[in-house]
Write a protein that holds these residues in place. Structure first.
Motif, PDB file in Angstrom:
ATOM      1  N   ALA A  72       0.837  -1.198   0.000  1.00 49.80           N
ATOM      2  CA  ALA A  72       0.000   0.000   0.000  1.00 49.80           C
ATOM      3  C   ALA A  72       0.870   1.244   0.000  1.00 49.80           C
ATOM      4  O   ALA A  72       1.892   1.315   0.688  1.00 49.80           O
ATOM      5  CB  ALA A  72      -0.918  -0.009   1.218  1.00 49.80           C
ATOM      6  N   ASP A  73       0.458   2.245  -0.788  1.00 49.97           N
ATOM      7  CA  ASP A  73       1.156   3.517  -0.853  1.00 49.97           C
ATOM      8  C   ASP A  73       0.107   4.606  -0.971  1.00 49.97           C
ATOM      9  O   ASP A  73      -0.355   4.913  -2.064  1.00 49.97           O
ATOM     10  CB  ASP A  73       2.101   3.546  -2.055  1.00 49.97           C
ATOM     11  N   SER A  74      -0.273   5.179   0.194  1.00 54.73           N
ATOM     12  CA  SER A  74      -1.359   6.151   0.238  1.00 54.73           C
ATOM     13  C   SER A  74      -2.611   5.503  -0.346  1.00 54.73           C
ATOM     14  O   SER A  74      -3.000   4.407   0.052  1.00 54.73           O
ATOM     15  CB  SER A  74      -0.954   7.418  -0.515  1.00 54.73           C
ATOM     16  N   LYS A  75      -3.248   6.125  -1.336  1.00 57.15           N
ATOM     17  CA  LYS A  75      -4.460   5.544  -1.909  1.00 57.15           C
ATOM     18  C   LYS A  75      -4.159   4.679  -3.126  1.00 57.15           C
ATOM     19  O   LYS A  75      -5.070   4.198  -3.798  1.00 57.15           O
ATOM     20  CB  LYS A  75      -5.453   6.645  -2.287  1.00 57.15           C
ATOM     21  N   TYR A  76      -2.880   4.475  -3.415  1.00 57.31           N
ATOM     22  CA  TYR A  76      -2.472   3.630  -4.529  1.00 57.31           C
ATOM     23  C   TYR A  76      -1.790   2.376  -4.001  1.00 57.31           C
ATOM     24  O   TYR A  76      -1.693   2.149  -2.803  1.00 57.31           O
ATOM     25  CB  TYR A  76      -1.534   4.396  -5.472  1.00 57.31           C
ATOM     26  N   THR A  77      -1.279   1.550  -4.941  1.00 57.01           N
ATOM     27  CA  THR A  77      -0.608   0.309  -4.572  1.00 57.01           C
ATOM     28  C   THR A  77       0.666   0.154  -5.395  1.00 57.01           C
ATOM     29  O   THR A  77       0.650   0.345  -6.614  1.00 57.01           O
ATOM     30  CB  THR A  77      -1.518  -0.905  -4.825  1.00 57.01           C
ATOM     31  N   GLU A 131      -9.295  -2.736  -2.445  1.00 56.70           N
ATOM     32  CA  GLU A 131     -10.061  -3.108  -3.631  1.00 56.70           C
ATOM     33  C   GLU A 131      -9.368  -4.226  -4.397  1.00 56.70           C
ATOM     34  O   GLU A 131     -10.017  -5.110  -4.960  1.00 56.70           O
ATOM     35  CB  GLU A 131     -10.249  -1.893  -4.540  1.00 56.70           C
ATOM     36  N   LEU A 132      -8.061  -4.203  -4.419  1.00 61.33           N
ATOM     37  CA  LEU A 132      -7.300  -5.226  -5.126  1.00 61.33           C
ATOM     38  C   LEU A 132      -7.519  -6.609  -4.521  1.00 61.33           C
ATOM     39  O   LEU A 132      -7.580  -7.618  -5.232  1.00 61.33           O
ATOM     40  CB  LEU A 132      -5.818  -4.863  -5.093  1.00 61.33           C
ATOM     41  N   LEU A 133      -7.668  -6.663  -3.210  1.00 62.78           N
ATOM     42  CA  LEU A 133      -7.846  -7.940  -2.520  1.00 62.78           C
ATOM     43  C   LEU A 133      -9.012  -8.745  -3.078  1.00 62.78           C
ATOM     44  O   LEU A 133      -8.935  -9.962  -3.210  1.00 62.78           O
ATOM     45  CB  LEU A 133      -8.075  -7.704  -1.019  1.00 62.78           C
ATOM     46  N   ASP A 134     -10.099  -8.065  -3.396  1.00 67.40           N
ATOM     47  CA  ASP A 134     -11.294  -8.750  -3.876  1.00 67.40           C
ATOM     48  C   ASP A 134     -11.071  -9.440  -5.221  1.00 67.40           C
ATOM     49  O   ASP A 134     -11.779 -10.383  -5.558  1.00 67.40           O
ATOM     50  CB  ASP A 134     -12.458  -7.762  -4.007  1.00 67.40           C
ATOM     51  N   ALA A 135     -10.116  -8.945  -5.999  1.00 66.93           N
ATOM     52  CA  ALA A 135      -9.909  -9.464  -7.349  1.00 66.93           C
ATOM     53  C   ALA A 135      -8.804 -10.518  -7.423  1.00 66.93           C
ATOM     54  O   ALA A 135      -8.655 -11.188  -8.449  1.00 66.93           O
ATOM     55  CB  ALA A 135      -9.579  -8.313  -8.302  1.00 66.93           C
ATOM     56  N   LEU A 136      -8.036 -10.690  -6.356  1.00 64.28           N
ATOM     57  CA  LEU A 136      -6.921 -11.633  -6.372  1.00 64.28           C
ATOM     58  C   LEU A 136      -7.361 -13.036  -5.978  1.00 64.28           C
ATOM     59  O   LEU A 136      -8.321 -13.216  -5.226  1.00 64.28           O
ATOM     60  CB  LEU A 136      -5.823 -11.155  -5.416  1.00 64.28           C
ATOM     61  N   ASP A 137      -6.625 -14.022  -6.462  1.00 64.16           N
ATOM     62  CA  ASP A 137      -6.889 -15.410  -6.107  1.00 64.16           C
ATOM     63  C   ASP A 137      -6.450 -15.633  -4.658  1.00 64.16           C
ATOM     64  O   ASP A 137      -5.256 -15.549  -4.352  1.00 64.16           O
ATOM     65  CB  ASP A 137      -6.107 -16.332  -7.048  1.00 64.16           C
ATOM     66  N   PRO A 138      -7.379 -15.929  -3.734  1.00 61.17           N
ATOM     67  CA  PRO A 138      -7.005 -16.069  -2.318  1.00 61.17           C
ATOM     68  C   PRO A 138      -6.110 -17.266  -2.047  1.00 61.17           C
ATOM     69  O   PRO A 138      -5.476 -17.349  -0.999  1.00 61.17           O
ATOM     70  CB  PRO A 138      -8.362 -16.217  -1.614  1.00 61.17           C
ATOM     71  N   ARG A 186      -3.021   2.164  -9.759  1.00 57.51           N
ATOM     72  CA  ARG A 186      -3.952   3.162  -9.233  1.00 57.51           C
ATOM     73  C   ARG A 186      -5.218   2.505  -8.667  1.00 57.51           C
ATOM     74  O   ARG A 186      -6.331   2.899  -8.983  1.00 57.51           O
ATOM     75  CB  ARG A 186      -4.289   4.175 -10.329  1.00 57.51           C
ATOM     76  N   THR A 187      -5.012   1.504  -7.870  1.00 55.86           N
ATOM     77  CA  THR A 187      -6.103   0.810  -7.194  1.00 55.86           C
ATOM     78  C   THR A 187      -5.711   0.603  -5.738  1.00 55.86           C
ATOM     79  O   THR A 187      -4.627   0.088  -5.474  1.00 55.86           O
ATOM     80  CB  THR A 187      -6.365  -0.567  -7.841  1.00 55.86           C
ATOM     81  N   PRO A 188      -6.527   1.011  -4.774  1.00 59.38           N
ATOM     82  CA  PRO A 188      -6.185   0.787  -3.366  1.00 59.38           C
ATOM     83  C   PRO A 188      -6.043  -0.705  -3.064  1.00 59.38           C
ATOM     84  O   PRO A 188      -6.665  -1.548  -3.695  1.00 59.38           O
ATOM     85  CB  PRO A 188      -7.381   1.393  -2.612  1.00 59.38           C
ATOM     86  N   LEU A 189      -5.212  -0.999  -2.085  1.00 56.50           N
ATOM     87  CA  LEU A 189      -4.937  -2.391  -1.727  1.00 56.50           C
ATOM     88  C   LEU A 189      -6.216  -3.136  -1.359  1.00 56.50           C
ATOM     89  O   LEU A 189      -6.401  -4.299  -1.729  1.00 56.50           O
ATOM     90  CB  LEU A 189      -3.951  -2.429  -0.552  1.00 56.50           C
TER      91      LEU A 189
END
Length: 256
Positions: A175-180, A197-204, A192-195
């Protein structure tokens, strides 16, 4: 006085639950309000609350994954799962001493849950084996089909260049401020996606959160080392730096 952590990713539902708890349990002290599983796990590790209300489905770590880590970070915390209708899960809850609340939460149901929590606390420390048995039961359920396949690639900026990065090539996200920041063997790029929001799209199954601000690709992990304080360190393939694993998240690496 009871201390409590509430974790629910939907703000309206979280606010509603907090208001209802204030009405039916005036002596309850809310020590943390969380909107994702990582924040909930860290809050529970910090505050060691008497009770935690955990939404089952949250970004990153689910409520079940948070509960599975409690034996290491706060074994005395009683768990109440908050869930939409799921008969398989409810059948499991009914078998043990772990409470659940069905959305939408009614005042009567919440009052009954509060009474059970208070009675259980008065009787002594909750049995962690009961929670472990429930979690194993839930883990055996068939995997639900995903509404969308996990991401295979992303585009990120490196200076004036826009790069296409395959997720298998990612070592970790930071995480880097509101970016990743996207880190690969070749360097760093900015997404340019917050961490969160990114979590939901990654393979857990491939990407795991090791800190509130860090997600690691398990394929890029060379080793995990735990120190005497309980903190962990990840060594990576193809990168010289190491990554710290906060104490609560070390519980997620038991099998490694």
């Amino acid at each position: 006085m009871f201390d409590c952590v509430v974790a629910e990713d939907e703000e309206l539902l979280r606010t509603s639950l907090l208001l209802q708890l204030g009405e039916v349990w005036p002596g309850l002290r809310i020590v943390a309000e969380c909107e994702d599983g990582a924040s909930a796990l860290e809050a529970i590790a910090e505050h060691k609350p008497d009770v935690a209300f955990l939404d089952i489905r949250m970004p990153g770590l689910t409520g079940i994954e948070v509960a599975a880590a409690l034996s290491d970070v706060s074994p005395r915390t009683q768990v109440v799962f908050v869930t939409a209708y799921d008969q398989y899960a409810i059948d499991a809850f009914e078998q043990g001493a772990v409470d659940y609340l069905l959305k939408p939460i009614t005042r009567e149901r919440l009052q009954a849950t509060v009474q059970r929590l208070q009675a259980r606390a008065a009787a002594g420390r909750p049995d962690p084996a009961t929670l472990d048995t429930l979690l194993r039961h839930l883990a055996q359920r068939p995997a639900e089909p995903s509404t969308a396949p996990p991401l295979a690639w992303i585009t990120a900026n490196s200076g004036r260049e826009t790069r296409l990065i395959m997720l298998d090539d990612v070592a970790y996200f930071r995480a880097d401020s509101k970016y990743t920041v996207v880190v690969t063997a070749d360097g760093e790029s900015l997404l340019r996606t917050p961490l969160k929001e990114l979590l939901d799209a990654l393979d857990p199954h491939q990407f795991r959160q090791i800190h509130r601000s860090t997600i690691v690709n398990l394929k890029a992990v060379a080793s995990v080392v735990r120190d005497d304080s309980g903190k962990g360190t990840l060594r990576l393939k193809g990168r010289s730096e190491t990554l710290p694993v906060s104490v609560p998240f070390m519980a997620l690496f038991r099998g490694m």
